[in-house]
Design a protein around this motif. Structure first.
Motif, mmCIF file in Angstrom:
data_model
loop_
_atom_site.group_PDB
_atom_site.id
_atom_site.type_symbol
_atom_site.label_atom_id
_atom_site.label_comp_id
_atom_site.label_asym_id
_atom_site.label_seq_id
_atom_site.Cartn_x
_atom_site.Cartn_y
_atom_site.Cartn_z
ATOM 1 N N ARG A 34 0.758 -1.229 -0.012
ATOM 2 C CA ARG A 34 -0.176 0.162 -0.123
ATOM 3 C C ARG A 34 0.977 1.427 -0.092
ATOM 4 N NH1 ARG A 34 -4.367 -1.496 4.731
ATOM 5 N NH2 ARG A 34 -5.821 -2.686 3.270
ATOM 6 N N GLU A 35 1.900 1.382 0.834
ATOM 7 C CA GLU A 35 2.837 2.547 0.928
ATOM 8 C C GLU A 35 3.452 2.834 -0.298
ATOM 9 O OE1 GLU A 35 6.795 4.119 3.189
ATOM 10 O OE2 GLU A 35 5.546 2.527 4.103
ATOM 11 N N ILE A 55 2.513 1.854 -3.471
ATOM 12 C CA ILE A 55 1.667 2.440 -4.668
ATOM 13 C C ILE A 55 1.181 3.752 -4.154
ATOM 14 C CG2 ILE A 55 -0.800 1.875 -5.455
ATOM 15 C CD1 ILE A 55 -0.048 -1.039 -5.093
ATOM 16 N N ASP A 56 0.722 4.138 -2.787
ATOM 17 C CA ASP A 56 0.278 5.316 -2.395
ATOM 18 C C ASP A 56 1.310 6.320 -2.614
ATOM 19 O OD1 ASP A 56 -2.277 4.094 -1.842
ATOM 20 O OD2 ASP A 56 -1.762 4.135 0.308
ATOM 21 N N ARG A 57 2.572 6.100 -2.310
ATOM 22 C CA ARG A 57 3.523 7.125 -2.746
ATOM 23 C C ARG A 57 3.937 7.352 -4.110
ATOM 24 N NH1 ARG A 57 8.476 5.271 1.204
ATOM 25 N NH2 ARG A 57 9.439 7.123 -0.535
ATOM 26 N N ASN A 104 1.569 6.767 -6.676
ATOM 27 C CA ASN A 104 0.504 7.229 -7.304
ATOM 28 C C ASN A 104 0.446 6.730 -8.721
ATOM 29 O OD1 ASN A 104 -1.992 8.180 -7.318
ATOM 30 N ND2 ASN A 104 -1.133 10.372 -7.783
ATOM 31 N N ARG A 122 -5.873 -2.255 -3.534
ATOM 32 C CA ARG A 122 -5.370 -1.124 -4.422
ATOM 33 C C ARG A 122 -5.589 -1.211 -5.857
ATOM 34 N NH1 ARG A 122 -5.577 0.987 0.005
ATOM 35 N NH2 ARG A 122 -4.150 2.032 1.024
#
Length: 276
Positions: free
Chosen positions: A124-125, A127-129, A131, A162
């Motif tokens: 998650r981290e 992918i989220d970072r 973007n 995600r």
């Protein structure tokens, strides 16, 4: 399918010639996020010129190493951003381990609940970072790491939750016991039937087991050097993946080894009536 692999070349000036000689229609990225921009753009022009596709950007670093883990996670973020910038569909890594014996080592902790939670959080981290909008972060299955089966991969996708987390297919890495080896083609069909819609890149190799050696020893090998029926395997891949899906030979060390593997698989594809 777009059959290919890694273009092995000791001399960068000869890389284009080796790409042409290989016949590959898909390749692993010959650059990373630390490559000078002008070199990356030069390589991209060569790939486009010869109608090849870059199938995947590799990470191949352990985000759970107690010393290098944070830097490895940062590198994964940058590699995913690189893939997204150049519309490369797959940014691939393995899950990682807390083992002291290596970045991809077997370890009892690899299957613990605590490691599973850390893995979900790390994906998650990343992918989220990063973007990403076009590229997908994927994990290569491993014999002794999550994900080690199609069911586990599907559960991991659900738990990560995600959109840009998808599947890297390496069915030989999941042939990790005699039951799967002895009925390998049925297991491979199960892998593609369950994960096919989410697959962004596929690795292709062979598997062999000594039927008289106790206890079980399974080894990956080049196509044609093991026991897989590649006519059946290629028909399965062709049935479940798009016509232009990248399928990459891997773990050879020389251009000549890749060329032999390519010629073997191309011959089996002709037998199977599969276009490459």
């Amino acid at each position: 399918m777009r059959l290919g692999g890694t273009v092995c070349c000791d001399h960068p000036a000869e890389w284009e010639d080796k790409l042409v000689q290989s016949g590959f229609r898909a390749i692993t990225a010959p650059f990373n996020c630390e490559t000078p921009r002008e070199e990356t753009e030069r390589l991209l022009r060569i790939v486009e010129k010869h109608d090849a596709a870059i199938a995947e950007v590799g990470v191949w670093r352990n985000p759970f190493d107690p010393v290098t883990g944070p830097a490895s996670l940062d590198y994964a973020v940058h590699q995913l951003q690189l893939a997204d910038e150049f519309s490369i569909p797959c940014c691939v890594n393995i899950a990682g381990t807390e083992s002291p014996f290596g970045w991809d080592a077997a370890d009892p902790g690899n299957f613990s609940e605590a490691m599973y939670r850390r893995l979900v959080s790390s994906i998650r981290e990343i992918i989220d970072r990063a973007n990403p909008k076009k590229a997908f972060y994927c994990l290569e299955p491993m014999p002794w790491m999550i994900p080690d089966s199609p069911e586990v991969y599907l559960q991991l996708m659900q738990d990560v939750d995600r959109k840009q987390f998808a599947v890297h297919m390496d069915f030989v890495n999941m042939i990790n016991c005699p039951r799967r080896f002895l009925d390998a083609e049925s297991f491979i069909e199960e892998c593609f039937s369950k994960l096919g819609p989410y697959i962004k890149s596929t690795h292709l190799k062979d598997s062999r087991m000594d039927p008289m050696q106790l206890t079980t020893v399974l080894n990956e090998c080049s196509p044609g050097e093991g026991s897989l029926d590649f006519v059946r395997v290629l028909k399965i891949i062709d049935r479940y993946l798009p016509a232009d899906a990248p399928v990459l030979l891997e773990h050879m060390t020389t251009f000549e080894e890749y060329r032999r593997a390519y010629d073997y698989v191309a011959g089996k594809a002709a037998e199977a009536g599969v276009c490459i």
